[in-house]
Design an enzyme around this catalytic site. Structure first.
Site, PDB file in Angstrom:
ATOM      1  CD  GLU A  87      -2.565  -0.914   2.758  1.00 36.18           C
ATOM      2  OE1 GLU A  87      -3.353  -1.806   3.040  1.00 36.18           O
ATOM      3  OE2 GLU A  87      -2.350   0.065   3.495  1.00 36.18           O
ATOM      4  CB  CYS A 113       2.038   7.228   3.741  1.00 39.09           C
ATOM      5  SG  CYS A 113       2.329   5.872   4.878  1.00 39.09           S
ATOM      6  CB  CYS A 120       6.262  -5.815   9.219  1.00 35.45           C
ATOM      7  SG  CYS A 120       7.446  -4.967  10.283  1.00 35.45           S
ATOM      8  CB  CYS A 124       3.647  -4.025  16.415  1.00 33.46           C
ATOM      9  SG  CYS A 124       5.309  -3.357  16.216  1.00 33.46           S
ATOM     10  CB  CYS A 127       0.934  -3.469  13.379  1.00 35.91           C
ATOM     11  SG  CYS A 127       1.280  -3.101  11.653  1.00 35.91           S
ATOM     12  CB  CYS A 344      -0.188   0.952   8.236  1.00 35.01           C
ATOM     13  SG  CYS A 344       0.824  -0.259   8.965  1.00 35.01           S
TER      14      CYS A 344
HETATM   15  N1  SAH Z   1       7.442  -0.046  10.831  1.00 34.88           N
HETATM   16  C1  SAH Z   1       7.558   1.348  11.006  1.00 34.88           C
HETATM   17  C2  SAH Z   1       6.853   2.151   9.942  1.00 34.88           C
HETATM   18  C3  SAH Z   1       5.528   1.631   9.502  1.00 34.88           C
HETATM   19  S1  SAH Z   1       4.240   1.529  10.712  1.00 34.88           S
HETATM   20  C4  SAH Z   1       7.075   1.767  12.376  1.00 34.88           C
HETATM   21  O1  SAH Z   1       6.483   0.958  13.072  1.00 34.88           O
HETATM   22  O2  SAH Z   1       7.336   2.907  12.729  1.00 34.88           O
HETATM   23  C5  SAH Z   1       3.728   3.211  10.704  1.00 34.88           C
HETATM   24  C6  SAH Z   1       2.837   3.618  11.862  1.00 34.88           C
HETATM   25  O3  SAH Z   1       1.530   3.027  11.744  1.00 34.88           O
HETATM   26  C7  SAH Z   1       3.391   3.209  13.214  1.00 34.88           C
HETATM   27  O4  SAH Z   1       3.589   4.318  14.043  1.00 34.88           O
HETATM   28  C8  SAH Z   1       2.323   2.299  13.729  1.00 34.88           C
HETATM   29  O5  SAH Z   1       2.233   2.356  15.078  1.00 34.88           O
HETATM   30  C9  SAH Z   1       1.057   2.778  13.038  1.00 34.88           C
HETATM   31  N2  SAH Z   1      -0.028   1.800  13.107  1.00 34.88           N
HETATM   32  C10 SAH Z   1       0.040   0.457  13.016  1.00 34.88           C
HETATM   33  N3  SAH Z   1      -1.162  -0.105  13.223  1.00 34.88           N
HETATM   34  C11 SAH Z   1      -2.030   0.902  13.471  1.00 34.88           C
HETATM   35  C12 SAH Z   1      -3.445   0.972  13.758  1.00 34.88           C
HETATM   36  N4  SAH Z   1      -4.186  -0.111  13.819  1.00 34.88           N
HETATM   37  N5  SAH Z   1      -3.984   2.198  13.942  1.00 34.88           N
HETATM   38  C13 SAH Z   1      -3.232   3.318  13.860  1.00 34.88           C
HETATM   39  N6  SAH Z   1      -1.923   3.317  13.585  1.00 34.88           N
HETATM   40  C14 SAH Z   1      -1.318   2.125  13.395  1.00 34.88           C
HETATM   41 FE1  SF4 Z   2       6.077  -3.550  11.505  1.00 35.05          FE
HETATM   42 FE2  SF4 Z   2       3.599  -2.710  11.926  1.00 35.05          FE
HETATM   43 FE3  SF4 Z   2       5.308  -2.827  13.952  1.00 35.05          FE
HETATM   44 FE4  SF4 Z   2       5.641  -0.946  12.038  1.00 35.05          FE
HETATM   45  S1  SF4 Z   2       3.926  -1.111  13.449  1.00 35.05           S
HETATM   46  S2  SF4 Z   2       7.206  -2.291  12.948  1.00 35.05           S
HETATM   47  S3  SF4 Z   2       4.912  -2.107  10.251  1.00 35.05           S
HETATM   48  S4  SF4 Z   2       4.562  -4.588  12.770  1.00 35.05           S
END
Ligand code: SAH
Ligand code: SF4
Length: 355
Positions: A87, A113, A120, A124, A127, A344
Site C-alpha cells: 500500500e 506514505c 513485516c 507488533c 498492527c 496501515c
Molecule cells: N514499521 C515502522 C513504519 C511503519 S508503521 C514503524 O512501526 O514505525 C507506521 C505507523 O503506523 C506506526 O507508528 C504504527 O504504530 C502505526 N499503526 C500500526 N497499526 C495501526 C493501527 N491499527 N492504527 C493506527 N496506527 C497504526
Molecule cells: Fe512492523 Fe507494523 Fe510494527 Fe511498524 S507497526 S514495525 S509495520 S509490525
C-alpha cells in the site's frame, strides 16, 4: 530478470550509460515526464534505447485498487511483479486555496506514505501489517516507483514539492540499504528533487540501525514509534523491545544528527485503557527531557479481530494538553481517510479477503 532502472541513483547511471549526460536525460524522462518505456525517451539515440531495453526494465507497478477519501486522500494498493501487494497513500495535507480574484493563494500540500516491505518481521500486536507475517523486502526501485506512480496517476507536476513518510507497510531500518538508496533517488535534484529534509523514516526502534542511519548523514528526519513508556508494556505491544529497549532507543536518538530546524518525532499510538492515562504522559515527558522532540499522538484504528480499542477523544486531548502545557510539542494525528480503510495494512487486508 533484468534489473529495474529505478534501482539506480543518477551517479550510478552515469557510470553505466555512455556518455554520462544521458543519465540525466533518462532521469528526466522517468521522474519529470513519468514515461513507462525506453522507446518514449525521445531524445535518446536508437542505439542507447536498444541497449537500455536489453539491460534494464522500467516495470511500473500495477494499481490493483484505489480508494478516494472524502478529505481528498487517495489510498493505493500496488501489485509487484511477483504478485505481492503493498500500500501507499497520497495524503492531502492542505487543499489549494484561491484569493477572491481567483488567483492562487497557495498550492495543495501533499505527503505520500510509502511501504518498504511486503509484511513485516517486527510483529507488533496492534498492527495489521504484522498479521500476514513477513514476505519480502522491496527493492529500492519498488520503493521509488510508489512515488513515481502516484505523481503520474494524479498528474502532479514534476517540480511540485511533496513530503515522503516511510510509514506504510514494513520496517524501514530492517531494509536499510534499499530505503537509503530510494532516499537518494528521491532527493536527486535532476530527478524528483524531494530533499532529504522532506523525507521521514519511521522506525519501531532498531537502535543499532538508527546509529547506522545517523552515521550516513543523509539529512532525513527520524520518527520513532514509541507507543509505550515502560519496557513491560512496550514488550507486550512490540516484541522487538526485548532486543532494543526504550533506553537504547533514547540513547540512539540522542546521538542522531538532527537538522537545526527539525525535531525527532515520537509517534505514540494511543490505545484505550492500555496507554492513554496521564501517568503515561508524565513518564513520556520525563523520558524525552533533553531531546529536541515532538510527539504525535495517533488514534488506534480498530479492525476486525483486534482486542484493542480506539481511545476517547477527551483522553487524547487531556494527554496532549498535559504535554503541551509543559513545553513539549505535541500534535494529534488527524485521521486522514478514515472512510477508506485508513490504517496501515487495511486496504491490503480487505483485498485479501475479497480474493
Ligand atoms: N514499521 C515502522 C513504519 C511503519 S508503521 C514503524 O512501526 O514505525 C507506521 C505507523 O503506523 C506506526 O507508528 C504504527 O504504530 C502505526 N499503526 C500500526 N497499526 C495501526 C493501527 N491499527 N492504527 C493506527 N496506527 C497504526
Ligand atoms: Fe512492523 Fe507494523 Fe510494527 Fe511498524 S507497526 S514495525 S509495520 S509490525
Amino acid at each position: 530478470m533484468k534489473q529495474s532502472i529505478q534501482d539506480f541513483t543518477r551517479e550510478e547511471l552515469s557510470t553505466l550509460i555512455k556518455p554520462a549526460f544521458r543519465a540525466k536525460q533518462v532521469y528526466s524522462w522517468l521522474y519529470h515526464k513519468y514515461v513507462n518505456s525506453f522507446d518514449d525517451m525521445k531524445n535518446l539515440p536508437a542505439s542507447l534505447k536498444e541497449e537500455l531495453k536489453e539491460k534494464y526494465e522500467i516495470e511500473p507497478l500495477k494499481i490493483v485498487r484505489k480508494e478516494s477519501s472524502s478529505d481528498g486522500s487517495i489510498k493505493y494498493l500496488f501489485e509487484l511483479h511477483d504478485g505481492h501487494t503493498v500500500e501507499a497513500v497520497l495524503l492531502l495535507m492542505k487543499k489549494e486555496q484561491y484569493h477572491e480574484d481567483g488567483s492562487l493563494k497557495h498550492q495543495a500540500k501533499y505527503t505520500v506514505c510509502i511501504s518498504c516491505q511486503v509484511g513485516c518481521k517486527v510483529g507488533c500486536s496492534f498492527c495489521l501489517t504484522a498479521k500476514s507475517g513477513f514476505l519480502r523486502d522491496l527493492s529500492a526501485g519498488e520503493i521509488v516507483e510508489q512515488i513515481r506512480m502516484i505523481k503520474k496517476d494524479n498528474s502532479i507536476d514534476a517540480n511540485r514539492r511533496l513530503n515522503i513518510v516511510y510509514m506504510g507497510m514494513g520496517e524501514p531500518l530492517d531494509n536499510l540499504d534499499a530505503v537509503v538508496q530510494s532516499s537518494k533517488v528521491f532527493s536527486d535534484p535532476d530527478g524528483m528533487a524531494i530533499a532529504a529534509h522532506r523525507q521521514t523514516i519511521s522506525t519501531s526502534g532498531l537502535s543499532s540501525k538508527i546509529a547506522k542511519l545517523g552515521a550516513m548523514e543523509l539529512g532525513v528526519n527520524l520518527a520513532i514509534s514509541l507507543h509505550a513508556v515502560d519496557d513491560d508494556l512496550r514488550e507486550r505491544l512490540m516484541p522487538i523491545n526485548k532486543a532494543y529497549n526504550i533506553k537504547s532507543i533514547i540513547d540512539a536518538v540522542k546521538a542522531f544528527p538532527i537538522n537545526d530546524r527539525k525535531r525527532v518525532m515520537f509517534e505514540y499510538l494511543v490505545i484505550k485503557d492500555v496507554n492513554d492515562d496521564i501517568s503515561a504522559a508524565k513518564k513520556l515527558l520525563a523520558l524525552l527531557d533533553g531531546i529536541k522532540a515532538k510527539v504525535n499522538l495517533i488514534y488506534f484504528n480498530p479492525y476486525g479481530g483486534t482486542e484493542f480499542k480506539r481511545p476517547e477523544e477527551r483522553d487524547m486531548i487531556a494527554f496532549q494538553e498535559y504535554l503541551t502545557k509543559r513545553g513539549l510539542h505535541c500534535t494529534i494525528r488527524e485521521s486522514k481517510g478514515l472512510d477508506i480503510s485508513a490504517a496501515c495494512g487495511q486496504l491490503r487486508d480487505n483485498e485479501l479477503e475479497v480474493k
